[in-house]
Scaffold this motif. Structure first.
Motif, short mmCIF file in Angstrom:
data_model
loop_
_atom_site.label_atom_id
_atom_site.label_comp_id
_atom_site.label_asym_id
_atom_site.label_seq_id
_atom_site.Cartn_x
_atom_site.Cartn_y
_atom_site.Cartn_z
N THR A 181 -80.19 9.75 -19.27
CA THR A 181 -80.38 11.17 -18.94
C THR A 181 -79.86 12.06 -20.06
O THR A 181 -79.21 11.60 -21.00
N GLN A 182 -80.12 13.35 -19.91
CA GLN A 182 -79.65 14.32 -20.90
C GLN A 182 -78.12 14.38 -20.96
O GLN A 182 -77.55 14.83 -21.95
N GLN A 183 -77.45 13.87 -19.92
CA GLN A 183 -75.99 13.89 -19.92
C GLN A 183 -75.41 13.03 -21.06
O GLN A 183 -74.27 13.21 -21.46
N TRP A 191 -76.69 12.98 -24.11
CA TRP A 191 -76.91 13.69 -25.36
C TRP A 191 -75.57 14.17 -25.92
O TRP A 191 -74.74 14.66 -25.18
N ALA A 214 -88.87 13.67 -24.42
CA ALA A 214 -88.46 14.92 -23.76
C ALA A 214 -89.65 15.55 -23.05
O ALA A 214 -89.83 16.74 -23.09
N THR A 246 -89.68 15.11 -15.91
CA THR A 246 -88.70 15.74 -16.78
C THR A 246 -88.70 17.26 -16.62
O THR A 246 -87.64 17.90 -16.60
N PHE A 260 -82.87 15.78 -16.92
CA PHE A 260 -83.72 15.50 -18.08
C PHE A 260 -84.05 16.74 -18.90
O PHE A 260 -84.30 17.81 -18.35
N PHE A 261 -84.05 16.55 -20.22
CA PHE A 261 -84.58 17.59 -21.11
C PHE A 261 -86.09 17.63 -20.93
O PHE A 261 -86.73 16.60 -20.72
N LYS A 315 -84.36 18.49 -28.14
CA LYS A 315 -83.37 17.56 -27.60
C LYS A 315 -84.14 16.44 -26.89
O LYS A 315 -85.26 16.66 -26.44
N GLN A 342 -83.92 12.48 -24.48
CA GLN A 342 -83.17 11.43 -23.81
C GLN A 342 -83.71 10.09 -24.32
O GLN A 342 -84.87 9.98 -24.69
#
Length: 257
Positions: A29-31, A33, A97, A230, A237-238, A247, A249
């Motif tokens: 996930t974007q977490q 990043w 993304a 997304t 999600f980005f 950005k 994932q």
């Protein structure tokens, strides 16, 4: 029905799919990043080597050995959109993304592939290309397991009729754009949805990839599609279309011994 599971790594969530249970893998996930694939590989398998690309929306699929001979001088990465393993403990990664991350495993050989299938790569049949390369390495179609991760869903993915026709030509060989689009609309579980704006339609790219694979003779039971969009899941999600930010994932899978 294939199930999708959330995992927690140091408080950060990532997804896995029951269809790929034989392999350490994750749709991150974007977490996570801006962690790199080198760092993310340690989450999946501390002894695996990580491989990534400079993605260019094409259909080239490389092995780790081929990466070395295709380097882009600027940033030491190879220009391609797919990676396939050639030895055990190789973690292959793609970034996305909104485009579809595709992870493939072969239950007999243990080999894996990771693909970045946006609309352009899908139009250029990146998934069939990768599958053909895996077959050339000895894979049988019946042994492949394919999971498509979080990506922009058809109901929110507006494209021009021309783009829809370019994507659709990958499953409906025809010269006439209108005929391709009409034929797509007429398919059962059509990958196209109507759009109120003239000259626009909505397209489900993951459905087109599924149809490409079914045309090869892969069964629906061998394919899993993540139930996440997304664009519509901003907590996890980005989405380039939502945020217009560069950005991503990462999604990766490790070949087995």
């Amino acid at each position: 029905m294939h199930t999708w599971h959330w995992h927690d790594w140091e408080g950060l969530p990532y997804l896995s799919c029951s269809l790929l249970r034989n392999w350490q893998h994750g749709f991150f996930t974007q977490q996570f990043w801006p962690r790199s694939p080198d760092e993310l590989t340690k989450v999946l398998h501390p002894e695996a080597s990580a491989y990534r690309l400079k993605q260019v929306h094409g259909n080239t699929v490389l092995t780790p050995r081929e990466i070395a001979t295709n380097l882009d001088a600027e940033d030491e990465l190879a220009l391609a959109d797919g990676l396939m393993s050639e030895a055990p403990l190789q973690a292959v990664w793609v970034a996305s993304a909104d485009c579809t991350p595709v992870l493939i495993g072969d239950i007999k050989t243990g080999r894996v592939a990771a693909l970045h299938a946006g609309w352009r790569g899908t139009a250029k049949k990146i998934v069939p290309q990768a599958i053909a390369r895996m077959q050339a390495q000895g894979s049988q179609l019946a042994d492949l397991r394919i999971a498509m991760g979080p990506a922009i869903a058809g109901e929110v993915y507006q494209v021009s009729v021309e783009v829809a026709a370019e994507i659709g030509a990958s499953i409906i060989p025809h010269e006439d754009n209108q005929k391709i689009v009409q034929t797509l609309h007429d398919l059962p579980h059509s990958p196209l949805l109507a759009d109120p704006e003239p000259g626009k339609v909505r397209v489900d790219v993951r459905r087109v990839n599924t149809l490409q694979m079914e045309n090869l003779g892969i069964s629906a039971e061998q394919i899993a599609i993540a139930p996440y969009c997304t664009y519509q899941t901003p907590d996890h999600f980005f989405s380039y279309r939502r945020e217009q930010q560069k950005k991503v994932q990462w999604s990766g899978i490790v070949s087995v011994v």
